[in-house]
Every structure is written in C-alpha cells, then in structure tokens.
Design an enzyme around this catalytic site. Structure first.
Site, mmCIF file in Angstrom:
data_model
loop_
_atom_site.group_PDB
_atom_site.id
_atom_site.type_symbol
_atom_site.label_atom_id
_atom_site.label_comp_id
_atom_site.label_asym_id
_atom_site.label_seq_id
_atom_site.Cartn_x
_atom_site.Cartn_y
_atom_site.Cartn_z
ATOM 1 N NE ARG A 175 2.050 -25.750 -40.119
ATOM 2 C CZ ARG A 175 1.932 -25.870 -41.432
ATOM 3 N NH1 ARG A 175 0.757 -26.137 -41.964
ATOM 4 N NH2 ARG A 175 2.980 -25.742 -42.216
ATOM 5 C CG HIS A 201 4.928 -18.544 -37.190
ATOM 6 N ND1 HIS A 201 4.863 -19.677 -36.415
ATOM 7 C CD2 HIS A 201 3.889 -18.647 -38.059
ATOM 8 C CE1 HIS A 201 3.845 -20.421 -36.776
ATOM 9 N NE2 HIS A 201 3.238 -19.815 -37.785
ATOM 10 C CE1 TYR A 226 -6.245 0.261 -46.750
ATOM 11 C CE2 TYR A 226 -7.017 -2.012 -46.936
ATOM 12 C CZ TYR A 226 -6.600 -0.822 -47.526
ATOM 13 O OH TYR A 226 -6.544 -0.733 -48.895
#
Length: 863
Positions: A50, A96, A139
């Site tokens: 990570r 992932h 968006y």
C-alpha cells in the site's frame, strides 16, 4: 374452554445437543503472541502492498495497477477519454480488490499538475484543487498522459516479471519498465506502520543528466551528483531558502528544507501598494492562506492589511493579492506573513522506498543507482527479446527462401501427401527443414510465391542479419548497453522535460533576518511629491535635493515638485480653480537614481484624486501656515493673486470663474517678487510685477491680466523669479488634434521681451510663417528648458535657439507633450496649453477685457 378455565401456554426452546468432540478441539493460545503475529502481518501488508513505493518505478501497487490497466484498456493519449469509474472498476475487479475510493483518489493524484511534476494521467473534468477534492468518478474522465507511455512502454517485450493477480486468473507486472526515474521526478508520500516516506519532486532534465553521469562514472559520489541535481523542483514553484537540509537528505536520506511563496510588491491600485503572490509552497492552497490571514487580522495579530483578493484564473494562473494600508511597509508586512502563515512552509525529506522487497532509506546516489540498474536490466531484457524475435524470424525467412527456390517440388510434395503430417515430414526430409519451418511453408499463401516476394524476403533476410549483429553487440558489450540507455534517457528528457520552476536560494537566512528588522510602519521622513507632464503623481522618499537632472525624470518631465513628509499633506491646483487636499502616503513611492527620478511607477492624477469631468491638475502646492499665496491665470486673460486660506475641507474653490473660462496656469508664490507672465495663442507675451496684482480672498474673481485680441486666448501663465529665464514658443496650424502636431519651436532669452503694464496687449514673441495660425504651446522658465513628447520621450531643444523675440521657429521632429526646467518651482500644464492652442477659446466678456489701456498701478478688480 369448558368450565371457563384458562390454560397458560408455555414456550419451550429446544437446546442443541452438545458435541463433546467440539469441546475437546478448543485450543488455548497466548493472546500476546497472537496479537504480535497479526499486527506484523498487517504491517507487512501496509508496507509492501500500500504505502511504500518501489524504488525502481517509484510507484505504489495501486498506482502501478492503474497505469497497467489503462494501458491494457488502450486509453492512450491519442484516443478519447473514458469515465474514471470505468477505470476504477476495471482495476478493482481484476487487480486491486480494495475500496473504489482509494483507487479513485490514487488515480486523481496521478493527474494533478500541482502534485505531480510530470503527470501520468490526463484528467478531464473536475479533478479537484489544492483546497477542494475532485468530483465523483461518475462525472470525471481520464486517459493516459504522454508521460505514462514512457512508464508502460515495452512492457510486452519481456522487460519485467509478471506475477498472478489476487485470484490467480491473470497476471500483473511486478514493476513497470519506467523510462524515466519516476521516484525522484514525481516524488512520493505515504504513511505505513512504523515508517513513512516523503520524497519531493525533482526536475526530469536534471535527473537524466545525473543518471548519464552515473552511467559513465559508476563510482560517482553524492557531491558529484548534486552538481546535476542541486535540489527539488516543485510543481508549484516557489523558493527554497537554505540548502543545508537538502544536502543532508541527499547524503543520508533525511533532511528538512524551507520553501517560500513567490511574492512581489506591486501598485495594486492608484492609492495602495499590495503583495502579489504568484506561487505558493508545495501542497498549500490559496484558500488556506486566505483563511490564515483572515484569522490573524481578526485576532489583531497582524495589522496593516486593507483587503485580500484571489484573482486566480486559467489564463494568468495563481494571483493572490493582499492590499497594504497606507503608511505600512509592505516588505516588513510580507516578512510577518512568512512567519505567521503557510506562505513559508517546511518540507521534511524521508527517502524510504522498497529495494529488492525491503524498505530502505535511500540517499540521492542510492535512488539513482537503483533506477539505473533497473533501466539497464530492462534494456538488456528488451534487447534479448528483440534478438530472439529477430532470430526466429530469420529462421523462418531462410526456410521460406529454400522452399521458393524449388517451389515446384514443394507443391508436388504437398499435392502427393495424404495429410498435413505426411506433407510436413516429406518437406523436412527433402529440404532439410525443421518442424517450425515446415509448418510455416504449409501455412504460406499462394500470393507470396511471386518473384517480388523472393526479392522482399532476401532484403528482409539481410536486414535481420544486420539487426541481429547490432543487438548482439549491445548484449555482449556493457559500454554499448550504457550508451543506449543514456541515449534513450536523452530522448525522454527532450520529449517531456521542462525548465526548473523552483528557485534555490543558498544562505537566505541572512537576508530574511535583515528584512524582518525593517519597521512595519513607514516613518514620517521628508520626501518629494512630483507631478509629470503626462499626469503622473509619485512620491520620492528622500530629504536631499533632486538629482542634477532634477526636472527630468527617466521617461518624462517633472512639471511640479514640492517638499513634504511621507505622512504629510499636499495640495493640487486645478483648471477649475480649486485646491484639492491629498495625503502623500497615498502616492506610490518611486526610486531616485543617480541622475533622475523614475516616475514610471507613479499613478495618474485622475485615478488618485476626485476630479470633476474635464478638470486637470496644473500644479502642486504646500498646505502649511508658511504658504505665502497662489497666482492664477485664466484662458480669458484674468489674473488673480489669492491669500492661502486653508479650510477644513478636502477641496475648495480659490477663484470664481466665468462659465466659459478656465485656469490655464497656477503657481505657488514664495513672496510678491518676480514677474507674472502671459503668453497668448496669437503670439503675444506680457509680463508685469507680481506686486502689481493685489491679493484677494477666495470669493474674488481676479482682475484683468492681459488684453486679448479677437479670437485669441491664453496658452501659458506662470511666474518668473528674478534672474535669467527662457521663453519657448511652438507655432503651428492648429488643425490637428492636440498633441499630434509637431510645429515649429523657438527658444529666446526672456530679457528680449520688455515689461508692459498689467491689462495691456504685450509684445509679439513669435512670427508666424505662411499657414501658421496659432501657438500650440508656450513656456517661460529658468534655463535650460527640457521638453518631452506625449509618450514621455525626451525632445532636444538646444538646436532651436533664436535670439530674436519675434523670429520664426525651427521644425520639431515630434509633438511636444510637456515643457519643464531643472530649476525648482511649479510648471505649466502641457495639456492645458495644447487644448488652448487647438482653438478651444471663448470670446472674453466685457468685464474680463477691462480698460483698453489701464495704468500699471491700477488695482481695480473684476466683478
């Protein structure tokens, strides 16, 4: 129920049977040991999967998976954008298996130009700002940026290792090929368990130069490499103050440096200066700065700020304006803001990255060595892959050429075979081919069996042989391999490199200390207030006399200058016969050079003062008890000497004017000595003693000054102290617009003009040539006289001297915009003279004309 009795219903819960075997399998464990083991597994996952980037490609696993998925989806820069949600879903579903928010946040950061020195994602839509997050992934849209191709290029040429994904159904790269040192160029930040990383961005070109040096000199030291990488290059620019912390970080992997916003002092409005901020420290947004400044002002911890505006736009970029109150030193205020806000911030470098699967703290040399080794390995693997491909192709081409030479036998063998296996065996036996070559011939299309195909195959064979030789040279020779890597890095730098944005300031602490010693408030020191011929007002903070070029500014003529103090008052005399009170502290401060003031930093009087429509500033004056008085001359020939009645108003009238009249000249008198002088548009000059004009109060309308001919008007009025003076007259047709006609100029000694009584017609001062009808402008003052064009450019007047008072002029090369002298005193307004000369005149009333030939001692006043 019978008998009316009620029975209570009982609910019985059946208990499950007890399994004795289960009870016996319960195992007692040590809680401490279990917690340690679980926490270590969690920490291991956070560190390796990570938070910590790989030192080779500078990417965390989620970033690597995003770029790999976008490359696999074909989202290249030459194709259209797709919804970010589509990319996030593909990454989450295949590679992932974590939250979509974490993936989207990582994708957005890869496309933010203020976070990445070289963005690898091309975002479309609201990708957020330094002060706000991005829009939802449904968006926004994205695709790979050009730099991303340099990260994922050649991934299909066996350049890196692959590993199974989380469910083992597909593979993903362990590391990307990375054609540029992404760890240093884009930096990285992350917090793991027990460790963190914080690497600032650097300049791509500088990093490439350092790697090239390392390729040639593998034993190069950190000091050698710092000649090419002197410090971070942040995407938001700014200034790094002090390089000691950077040197520590490059040597040992840890260090701290200070970064300052880029700010300058500008004249943000006619009355105020301001601090204009164009670059902020890394990852600091303008809204945060505005909030901090507002809090400081509200809590009265900082004074002197008048207003604060964010004028940032897409055209000019960041522009944060902090307006400074009058009387406050903006440089000292800026130093206070550096100290109290994030305009000056610190960055702690902690260069931690994964090397061979282990987290390590890297020096600059370590980071460059790891990337260089990775790039050498990638290039070598790619070269070997290309060598194998070329060798395989050459093998097929050679077999095909053998078959084409005896194509008839090949066809006969195929036609005579019962099946493909028999045909393959016969071809291998007849032409000494292997199975791969035989299969290729069997799959061959008949259209390839032409004469031109043979020629093409022979050409391809020669090219493949040459390519194999070149690739073998790279594989076998380490110097050739290093040369190839250096050449490819140069190409990446040329394609994606940009100039340095962050300025490095070594040893800036001394300058900072000196600046903070500057007083916040401007002292009430002596100064000069100056008015130029182009209408600029400015303040020069000096107690000395103006330089030898005194009345000449670097680009203009100073028509009026008075002494006052920085916090004092001054007045202006206007064409409407008013005195306007103003504060010197509101004027922009300009520099005094060795030979002249620089008024280009001044502000127009029309912006600084509350003027009426058409009102012009003629001169400056002091507003003290020592002021002796003023003298005014109007366009209709009226003269007035007035006592300096100072009232508690911002503006007041000092002469009563007729509706068709205006003041063309004004002067502050030190006493009643000297001469008052008129020059008219029909080239008449009259001068008489100032003592011949009786002083009046503010309500007075003046008295007859000069007798005007029909259609004539006054173009100049001024005061000539005792001593030598010069008369400058400029004649012309008057047909052009004011300030556009050059005309003919003449410079004559003032002593050539005899004195006449007040209210007489005077004497001729200029002889008109054919076609000339008026004086465009005139000036009377101490020699030498200085001229300036309307643009402020100097005009030489030494060549137009004429000892005759009624002589004609010499042509000028450009129009005059203003006239002045190096001597102290108030000068005329060129704009008034130009308008008067342009024919803006009215026929004087009877009162203004006065007696035809009054005596010089006549002190009768008008009205």
């Amino acid at each position: 129920m019978a008998g009316g009795t009620k029975r209570k219903r009982e609910h019985v819960v059946a208990k499950p049977p007890v399994d004795e075997d289960v009870i016996e399998k319960i195992t007692d464990i040590d809680v401490t040991e279990e917690m340690e083991t679980s926490f270590l597994e969690y920490a291991y996952s956070v560190i390796y999967a990570r938070a910590i980037p790989d030192a080779r490609d500078g990417l965390k696993p989620v970033q690597r998976r995003i770029l790999f998925s976008m490359d696999d989806m074909g989202l290249r820069p030459d194709r259209g954008h797709v919804k970010c949600a589509r990319v996030v879903g593909d990454v989450m579903g295949k590679l992932h298996p974590h939250g979509d928010t974490a993936i989207y946040d990582a994708l957005v950061r890869l496309g933010q130009g203020w976070a990445m020195r070289l963005p690898v994602v091309d975002g479309h839509g609201n990708f957020g700002s330094l002060d706000a997050g991005p829009a939802a992934m449904r968006y926004t849209e994205c695709r790979m940026a050009p730099a991303a191709l340099a990260m994922t290029g050649e991934i299909d040429q066996d350049t890196v290792d692959f590993k199974p994904n989380y469910d083992g159904k597909m593979t993903e790269p362990v590391v990307l090929p990375a054609s540029f040192p992404n760890l240093l160029v884009n930096g990285s930040t992350g917090i793991a368990v027990g460790m963190a990383t914080n690497i600032p961005p650097h300049n791509l070109v500088e990093c490439v130069q350092a790697i090239k040096h390392l390729l040639k000199h593998p034993d190069a030291t950190v000091e050698d490499l710092m000649r090419y990488v002197p410090g971070p290059d942040l995407p938001t620019g700014g200034k790094i103050v002090g390089l000691e912390g950077i040197a520590d970080a490059y040597a040992g992997g840890r260090g701290t440096f200070r970064i300052r916003a880029t700010a300058r002092i500008e004249q943000t409005s006619p009355r105020r200066k301001g601090i204009v901020i164009t670059e902020l420290p890394y990852m600091v947004g303008p809204e945060r700065i505005m909030e901090q400044v507002s809090t400081l002002v509200r809590n009265k911890k900082i004074t002197g700020i008048a207003d604060m505006k964010d004028l940032t736009d897409l055209t000019h970029g960041l522009r944060l304006v902090i307006e400074v109150k009058n009387g406050i030193n903006p440089d000292a205020l800026l130093e206070q803001l550096y100290k109290a806000t994030k305009l000056e911030d610190s960055f702690g470098i902690n260069m931690v990255a994964l090397v061979d699967g282990q987290p390590q703290t890297l020096s600059l040399r370590d980071a460059l060595v790891v990337y260089t080794d990775h790039r050498l390995d990638v290039t070598l693997r790619r070269t070997r892959f290309q060598h194998r491909k070329a060798a395989d192709r050459l093998h097929l081409v050679r077999g095909l050429l053998l078959a084409i030479l005896d194509i008839d036998d090949v066809i006969a063998i195929i036609r005579g075979s019962d099946d493909v296996a028999q045909a393959r065996g016969k071809l291998m036996e007849a032409f000494d081919l292997d199975e791969v070559q035989a299969n290729y011939i069997l799959d061959l299309q008949l259209r390839r069996l032409t004469k031109f195909s043979r020629i093409d195959l022979e050409k391809e064979r020669d090219e493949l042989e040459q390519r194999l030789a070149d690739l073998s040279l790279i594989i076998d020779n380490d110097d050739e391999l290093r040369t190839l890597v250096a050449r490819e890095l140069d190409e990446v730098a040329r394609t994606h490199g940009t100039p340095r944005r962050t300025v490095l300031l070594a040893g800036g602490g001394a300058t900072v200390t000196a600046a903070r010693a500057t007083p916040l408030e401007i002292a009430d020191d002596p100064c000069w207030v100056m008015l130029s011929s182009t209408g600029l007002l400015a303040r020069a903070d000096t107690a000395e006399e103006l330089p030898a070029q005194g009345r000449r500014a670097q680009h203009d003529v100073i028509t009026s200058a008075i002494r006052t103090s920085a916090r004092g008052e001054y007045g202006v005399l206007t064409s409407l016969g008013r005195v306007i009170r103003a504060q010197a502290i509101e004027l922009p401060s300009v520099a005094i050079t060795a030979d002249a003031p620089n008024l280009q930093g001044g502000s127009l009087a029309t912006e600084l003062l509350d003027l009426e429509k058409g009102e012009r500033v003629l001169a400056l004056t002091t507003l003290t008890d020592a002021t002796f008085g003023w003298a005014f001359g109007t366009r209709n020939g009226v003269v007035k000497r007035t006592n300096p009645e100072l009232v508690s108003k911002d503006a007041w009238e000092v002469i009563r004017l007729e509706p068709a009249d205006e003041v063309v000249g004004a002067v502050e008198l030190a006493d009643d000595s000297g001469e008052l002088c008129f020059v008219t548009s029909d080239a008449q000059l009259l001068h008489f003693p100032a003592s011949a004009v009786r002083a009046q109060g503010r309500a007075g309308g003046g008295m007859a000054g000069i007798k005007l001919a029909q259609g004539a008007s006054v173009v100049f009025f001024g005061h000539v102290p005792d001593g030598e003076a010069t008369v400058v007259t400029v004649s012309g047709t008057g047909a052009g617009l004011p300030g556009t006609e050059a005309g003919l100029a003449k410079v004559t000694p003032f002593s050539e003009y005899p004195a006449k009584g007040r209210a007489t017609g005077g004497v001729r001062c200029h002889r008109f040539l054919k076609g000339e009808t008026t004086l465009l402008s005139a000036f009377v003052g101490a020699d030498p006289v200085i001229g300036a064009a309307p643009s402020g450019a100097p005009i030489e007047l030494t060549s137009v001297h004429d000892g005759r008072r009624d002589g004609s002029g010499t042509p000028l090369t450009q129009p005059l915009g203003g006239l002045g002298t190096r001597a102290h005193g108030v000068r005329t307004s060129p704009s008034a003279a130009s308008q008067a000369a342009a024919g803006v005149d009215e026929t004087p009333g009877e009162d203004a004309v006065g007696d035809p030939e009054p005596d010089a001692d006549d002190d009768s006043t008008l009205f």
